[in-house]
Enzyme design. Structure first.
Site, PDB file in Angstrom:
ATOM      1  N   ARG A 167       6.620  -9.511   1.489  1.00 58.53           N
ATOM      2  CA  ARG A 167       5.459 -10.016   2.224  1.00 58.53           C
ATOM      3  C   ARG A 167       5.680  -9.945   3.724  1.00 58.53           C
ATOM      4  O   ARG A 167       4.790  -9.567   4.483  1.00 58.53           O
ATOM      5  CB  ARG A 167       5.154 -11.458   1.789  1.00 58.53           C
ATOM      6  CG  ARG A 167       4.519 -11.493   0.433  1.00 58.53           C
ATOM      7  CD  ARG A 167       4.395 -12.875  -0.159  1.00 58.53           C
ATOM      8  NE  ARG A 167       3.660 -12.776  -1.433  1.00 58.53           N
ATOM      9  CZ  ARG A 167       3.295 -13.806  -2.168  1.00 58.53           C
ATOM     10  NH1 ARG A 167       3.599 -15.038  -1.801  1.00 58.53           N
ATOM     11  NH2 ARG A 167       2.637 -13.615  -3.290  1.00 58.53           N
ATOM     12  N   TYR A 170      -2.424  -6.167  -1.001  1.00 56.88           N
ATOM     13  CA  TYR A 170      -1.203  -6.039  -1.827  1.00 56.88           C
ATOM     14  C   TYR A 170      -0.090  -6.998  -1.406  1.00 56.88           C
ATOM     15  O   TYR A 170      -0.125  -7.555  -0.345  1.00 56.88           O
ATOM     16  CB  TYR A 170      -0.771  -4.587  -2.008  1.00 56.88           C
ATOM     17  CG  TYR A 170      -0.224  -3.764  -0.873  1.00 56.88           C
ATOM     18  CD1 TYR A 170       0.128  -4.267   0.361  1.00 56.88           C
ATOM     19  CD2 TYR A 170      -0.024  -2.384  -1.093  1.00 56.88           C
ATOM     20  CE1 TYR A 170       0.658  -3.441   1.343  1.00 56.88           C
ATOM     21  CE2 TYR A 170       0.506  -1.562  -0.102  1.00 56.88           C
ATOM     22  CZ  TYR A 170       0.845  -2.104   1.108  1.00 56.88           C
ATOM     23  OH  TYR A 170       1.365  -1.301   2.070  1.00 56.88           O
ATOM     24  N   GLU A 171       0.855  -7.200  -2.316  1.00 60.18           N
ATOM     25  CA  GLU A 171       1.890  -8.239  -2.158  1.00 60.18           C
ATOM     26  C   GLU A 171       1.273  -9.630  -1.985  1.00 60.18           C
ATOM     27  O   GLU A 171       1.832 -10.476  -1.301  1.00 60.18           O
ATOM     28  CB  GLU A 171       2.807  -7.934  -0.965  1.00 60.18           C
ATOM     29  CG  GLU A 171       3.602  -6.652  -1.069  1.00 60.18           C
ATOM     30  CD  GLU A 171       4.563  -6.634  -2.244  1.00 60.18           C
ATOM     31  OE1 GLU A 171       4.819  -7.692  -2.847  1.00 60.18           O
ATOM     32  OE2 GLU A 171       5.049  -5.533  -2.562  1.00 60.18           O
ATOM     33  N   GLY A 172       0.166  -9.853  -2.633  1.00 59.70           N
ATOM     34  CA  GLY A 172      -0.492 -11.165  -2.540  1.00 59.70           C
ATOM     35  C   GLY A 172      -1.609 -11.130  -1.519  1.00 59.70           C
ATOM     36  O   GLY A 172      -1.365 -10.939  -0.328  1.00 59.70           O
ATOM     37  N   GLN A 197      -1.643 -15.928  -0.017  1.00 61.67           N
ATOM     38  CA  GLN A 197      -0.784 -16.371   1.100  1.00 61.67           C
ATOM     39  C   GLN A 197      -1.229 -17.743   1.592  1.00 61.67           C
ATOM     40  O   GLN A 197      -0.405 -18.619   1.882  1.00 61.67           O
ATOM     41  CB  GLN A 197      -0.853 -15.380   2.274  1.00 61.67           C
ATOM     42  CG  GLN A 197      -0.575 -13.929   1.937  1.00 61.67           C
ATOM     43  CD  GLN A 197       0.778 -13.705   1.314  1.00 61.67           C
ATOM     44  OE1 GLN A 197       1.757 -14.372   1.666  1.00 61.67           O
ATOM     45  NE2 GLN A 197       0.852 -12.799   0.352  1.00 61.67           N
TER      46      GLN A 197
END
Lengths: 600, 600
Positions: free
Chosen positions: A297, A438-440, A445
């Protein structure tokens, strides 16, 4: 379409704001002297601008292709990757024990930023390898580490993260991939994984897939997920490559952007089961994955900054070259380069202020990470760890949201030309759009920021951070240039207002998280943006102080830094108060929370 | 990928906010009764949803092609256009004298909105024909009108606007195309025009190009530009088609979006000169063009609203269908449709509030335009004309800026799936990006709003508009539901704050436009956005009042309208104050205005 890594600003941020000189006194990081840092940045800048940047637009035109399960990277990528490996870039921040250079994250950050600015599609590959390395370092056995880490760290092999399935995106509890234990201690994996970045390609001789799956007796939900190593080619005891494993690329996605980064659908176990090796303990997979996701992240936050910088540079180049219209102030009878028009200045300054603020916050976060890892004092390590953990969702969420905005402004600066693909500005607008996803996603977040990072400790940590902002405010106020440079008063006023908004937002969340959870989480993204705006503003305030008095040594850089901080104060910081109002006005049953599904 | 025109909201806005019943009493518009309006909307909705909407995604995949100067529209477009002509849609708001239906702009607006929502690429073609019709009506000779208007208004022929040249975009003073007068009263045109929307295609038997060019003795700059009719096929006295004219499509642009709308490079006079006919007087071309551009700018604003609505509908459909994650408030043990998650509600509500606010303002503007044309009293006409002229740059600038934001939120709601082209959300994100650029960028709109519409009359008109907002504020405050529905207090508070910010921004601009022109124009876009936010908020306040008390008759619609107004108040209106700060903080030599070209 050229890209020049902003090494002057990078060095300024590292030394003046992020405490490079402190980091380089930490055990293990003493090699990271100013001279070494400069050498690494210069060498990275050369590679990124000369090798990677020119491949960016061609890669967009010629995406990776998949034929019969074989993926061929975009033209030139394989050769560039060989140079990347040759240069030892993959090992920059990884332990010397396994062949890395063991440099601090503070130095890795500008390197990663320039990598992604030069060629985002390319950069996603080593970034995922970083994630696999982190997970193995965290939870791998000694044998696993010895078998996989040296080749991952050298870049000879690459890594992937296999989380998503068609029915399980943000919600990993819905994961279905199965891992069946075998007599020999290995597992057989079955299932379909989607959105696997660089899930198959021809740039490296092996790919180490890290895969989340469930064992037969696993409890339901996220507590029944385990993490497995599933190499594309099995690895023998001696480290040589064995048989092809039963994991295959079914297809590549046709995406809005990031086209040279192959996004694979991977099928595990179509031919009897893919051989996998458990990492750590069964059912603790999500925990390990979260550690590597935290690193990933942060890296995606840097991608946002790199992309924003690239879009900014392209817009600046166009604005200096394009001659159109007389100035509104009548200072010329003829048309002038559009960079002279006030609104173009506004767009470029906004792109610049957002990017520089985000860069400063990210590097400061990297420095906290280094202190969290290497500080000799345990209490200090814990304190820096807490601050870093607070900053990660902001670095990820805010830097990527602003990347979309900056790329969009970049198109706007180009006018009609920006809408034409050959110009290149549109590629950044397309590429940027994946970053807040992407990646959350930004909401993921934001929920992390509210739930785990702000509310769980009763606001203690965030109030500690706000007290640091107060110290900077006091410093601004007492500064000798306060009376002479209007940037100081503007920054003082607007940073104070933003910090007060942040405090009221925090108070509201703490007071209501139990009684009106939906109202609080409905404001989560607004709180993430508010925090991003205020904390980056804080860094711009520190930059203003650091730049003041140095104009003589480099008037272009320091003068611009102060003017950019001023612009940040008047154009970006005031948004914090608007976000505060959205946050503290929320009540269940009112406004958006009153709308039922059928009412949308 | 379906689209359902929001006819309930359209009708609500037309009748409750935009004064349909008043417009339908105006001379010439008495046919526009509620019943007729409903019938037209229903028929339009059927055509748009059944014929045009299904062609939108395929058109994106199969753009128009150009071979040897012949352009073939995307599959199905030609047939759909024949149905469009058959339905008489091109003539909706054009004079009955030339075969149109003479309906008010207030009714044409929702029709245009649904056309663009269904298929933006398709809709640009009739929209440009509208522009050509307006120019001919304004400045054409009786003979020109009789020769061209009936076939343009029927849709048998289409029209284009030829302004841009490679060196002359926003700056028409730099135009170079030449028009050489001939013995027979015609002109020969020479030059290259770029970005010509539907500049060549196979959907109609003739294309009427309106072209800006300079005669040999024309003065330099914008005062030496004339407007010419250059038909693709020359038109004989009797209206039949003659020889092919010397205007040819050289190539089509490869664009970020709007791919089914062919954007041509047109070459005039490669083979001896294209035959052109002067419209109106020499050197007054820009003046005529501005009249048609004003209509076109309003139409582009509607495009923004249509696109935003389409992106919203798509996101809503996905959010209702996609099941992922448990609710944060613990109300379910299992995953729920994501429309139930607070942040998804926030995104959808924001998309909805922005779109509905912009729709209301645009239709209100259309109503002013109808009153400006048809009111029996000259003073009333002038007063409505002034308000309409003030609103046009806002409708254009704000509705298109928000379209980009709404389309971006639409992708975000879809998560990773949104980044995959097959999903369709990405197309809206790509298509939307041209809207704040063409027909005058947001900065061009903003300069017009500041210079000609706000400052020139010393702020008289804008203060008149603000006084109307005050009247709505008083109405909100005195409303019987003020104590019971918290949306009223929230709206009252935030609209008042926004209106005060608007007043202070106006005061700043009036006070400084002469002494610090750059500071004022550096804030022009912020002022346009501020005005957009406040004026759309004003319409949402009026909608709140109009919806209140009617919940029983249609709880889904009226309840949602009030909740949406409430969301607008707390999430959108507060941004006005942030924009005010950016505007009133500006000083030459400070912040962005201190940055020299080399400092970017």
């Amino acid at each position: 379409m050229s890209y020049t890594p902003p090494t002057t600003d990078m060095t300024f941020v590292m030394t003046e704001l992020a405490g490079l000189d402190t980091v380089s006194t930490l055990p293990g990081f003493t090699d990271a002297t100013r001279a070494t840092v400069q050498a690494v940045l210069d060498e990275g800048a050369r590679f990124c601008s000369e090798v990677l940047a020119p491949l960016n637009l061609p890669g967009d035109r010629n995406p990776a292709t998949c034929e019969n399960g074989k993926v061929t990277a975009s033209p030139g990528f394989k050769e560039a990757f060989a140079q990347f490996v040759e240069g030892g870039w993959q090992g920059l921040m990884h332990p010397a024990e396994y062949g890395g250079q063991g440099l601090p994250k503070l130095l890795a950050s500008p390197c990663l930023e320039m990598l992604t600015a030069a060629n985002l599609s390319f950069a996603t590959c080593p970034s995922l390898t970083d994630g696999a390395i982190e997970a193995l370092l965290l939870a791998g056995t000694r044998a696993q580490k010895q078998r996989y880490l040296p080749k991952l760290i050298s870049g000879q092999w690459t890594g992937t993260m296999n989380l998503t399935e068609p029915q399980a995106g943000s919600d990993l509890a819905m994961l279905r991939a199965r891992a069946v234990p075998q007599q020999d201690g290995t597992y057989r994996l079955f299932g379909t994984k989607i959105f696997i970045t660089w899930g198959e390609h021809d740039m490296a001789e092996n790919i180490v897939h890290l895969v989340l799956a469930r064992t037969p007796d696993a409890p339901p939900g996220v507590k029944g997920i385990s993490l497995f190593i599933v190499p594309k080619f099995l690895v023998d005891e001696d480290g040589s490559l064995g048989a092809r494993n039963d994991v295959h690329c079914v297809s590549l996605e046709h995406k809005l952007g990031l086209k040279a980064s192959p996004t694979a659908v991977l099928q595990f176990g179509e031919h009897g089961g893919a051989t996998g090796h458990l990492i750590g303990e069964e059912n603790r997979g999500l925990e390990y994955m979260f550690v590597m996701m935290n690193a990933a992240r942060f890296a995606v936050g840097l991608q946002g900054i790199g992309l924003a910088e690239r879009a900014y540079q392209k817009a600046v180049a166009y604005a200096k070259e394009r001659v159109q219209s007389r100035p509104v102030d009548g200072s010329s009878d003829g048309p002038v380069p559009i960079v002279q028009h006030p609104d173009v200045k506004r767009m470029l300054s906004t792109m610049r202020a957002l990017t520089q603020g985000a860069r400063a916050l990210a590097y400061v976060a990297a420095s906290h990470s280094d202190l969290a890892h290497a500080h000799p004092d345990a209490a200090e390590r814990a304190s820096h760890r807490a601050i870093y953990d607070y900053l990660v969702p902001i670095v990820k969420g805010w830097s990527t949201e602003l990347a979309v905005e900056v790329a969009s402004l970049g198109v706007q600066v180009h006018g009609g030309t920006g809408f034409i693909e050959e110009t290149g500005a549109a590629q950044y607008y397309r590429d940027a759009r994946i970053l807040p996803i992407y990646e959350g996603t930004t909401a993921i977040q934001a929920n992390d920021l509210v739930g785990r990072k702000t509310v769980r400790d009763g606001g203690k940590l965030v109030r500690h951070i706000m007290a640091r902002i107060d110290a900077t405010l006091a410093e601004l106020h007492a500064h000798r240039a306060f009376g002479s440079n209007p940037a100081f008063a503007a920054m003082c006023h607007q940073l104070d207002a933003g910090r007060m908004s942040m405090a009221r937002a925090v108070d509201f969340m703490l007071a209501n998280v139990k009684a009106d959870t939906n109202a609080v989480f409905g404001g989560a993204v607004a709180y993430l943006k508010l925090s991003g705006i205020v904390l980056c503003g804080w860094q711009m305030a520190r930059a203003l102080i650091a730049a003041s008095g140095r104009e003589a040594s480099n008037p272009v850089f320091y003068g611009a830094k102060m003017a950019t901080a001023h612009h940040y104060a008047t154009h970006i910081l005031p948004q914090a108060t608007a976000l505060e109002i959205a946050i503290v006005s929320a009540r269940s049953g009112e406004g958006m929370l009153a709308l039922s599904g059928e009412q949308f």
